[in-house]
Write a protein that holds these residues in place. Sequence first.
Motif, short mmCIF file in Angstrom:
data_model
loop_
_atom_site.label_atom_id
_atom_site.label_comp_id
_atom_site.label_asym_id
_atom_site.label_seq_id
_atom_site.Cartn_x
_atom_site.Cartn_y
_atom_site.Cartn_z
N ASN A 53 9.72 69.83 66.31
CA ASN A 53 9.22 69.49 67.69
C ASN A 53 8.68 68.37 67.71
O ASN A 53 7.84 68.08 66.85
N GLY A 54 9.09 67.68 68.89
CA GLY A 54 8.41 66.31 69.00
C GLY A 54 8.34 65.10 68.37
O GLY A 54 7.86 64.03 68.37
N VAL A 55 9.59 65.29 67.51
CA VAL A 55 9.95 64.03 66.62
C VAL A 55 10.60 62.89 67.36
O VAL A 55 11.29 63.26 68.45
N ASN A 56 10.87 61.88 66.91
CA ASN A 56 11.67 60.67 67.37
C ASN A 56 12.94 60.41 66.44
O ASN A 56 12.80 59.99 65.39
N ILE A 73 11.88 71.11 70.81
CA ILE A 73 11.01 70.93 71.89
C ILE A 73 10.60 69.71 71.74
O ILE A 73 9.77 69.17 70.73
N GLY A 74 10.88 68.81 73.03
CA GLY A 74 10.06 67.41 73.34
C GLY A 74 10.57 66.43 72.16
O GLY A 74 10.09 65.48 72.02
N VAL A 75 11.72 66.66 71.62
CA VAL A 75 12.37 65.52 70.65
C VAL A 75 12.94 64.39 71.37
O VAL A 75 13.55 64.60 72.66
N ASN A 76 12.96 63.25 71.47
CA ASN A 76 13.45 61.94 71.53
C ASN A 76 14.76 61.63 70.99
O ASN A 76 14.84 61.48 69.72
N ARG A 108 12.42 69.99 77.43
CA ARG A 108 11.74 68.86 77.47
C ARG A 108 11.96 67.48 76.52
O ARG A 108 11.34 66.59 76.20
N SER A 109 13.18 67.68 76.02
CA SER A 109 13.47 66.75 75.11
C SER A 109 14.56 65.51 75.73
O SER A 109 14.97 65.85 76.93
N ASN A 110 14.56 64.43 75.21
CA ASN A 110 15.31 63.15 75.88
C ASN A 110 16.42 62.85 75.07
O ASN A 110 16.55 62.42 74.05
#
Length: 156
Positions: A23-26, A43-46, A64-66
Amino acid sequence: METSELFERYAIGQRNFNWIELNGVNLAKAALPRILLSRARLIGVNLERADLTQAHLMKANLSRSNFRSANLTEITLIKANLTAANLQQARLVNANLSRALLCQTNLTGANLERADLTGVDLTDSDLRAANLTGAILNHANLTRANLEGANLEDIE
């Protein structure tokens, strides 16, 4: 698992990362074609400009990922959760997104040519200027979806 370990294992030929949680990593600009990430929690990964060609992400949580400008050609996202994800200008040619959740998702300018969107929930999603040529939209939920300027030629 840390992202560095993922890249190291991928570099030596491992492709199966099913059930992983990152989660949330670039992972911007990452080249991970044919990676297996089914049931992964990302979740929320770039993943901006990443290459996930022919990857398998069945039932993955990618909310919510990009994925802006990512290459997702022939990706499998069956029953994946992409709620509130950014897929602006992403390449999803021949992608399988059947029964995926794409509520409140930004698909502005995305290339969904020949994509399977059977049963997809696109409620409140932005598909302005998206290319849906030849896409399969059987039983898709397009409630309040913005299709302004979208190419809807030869859709099923």
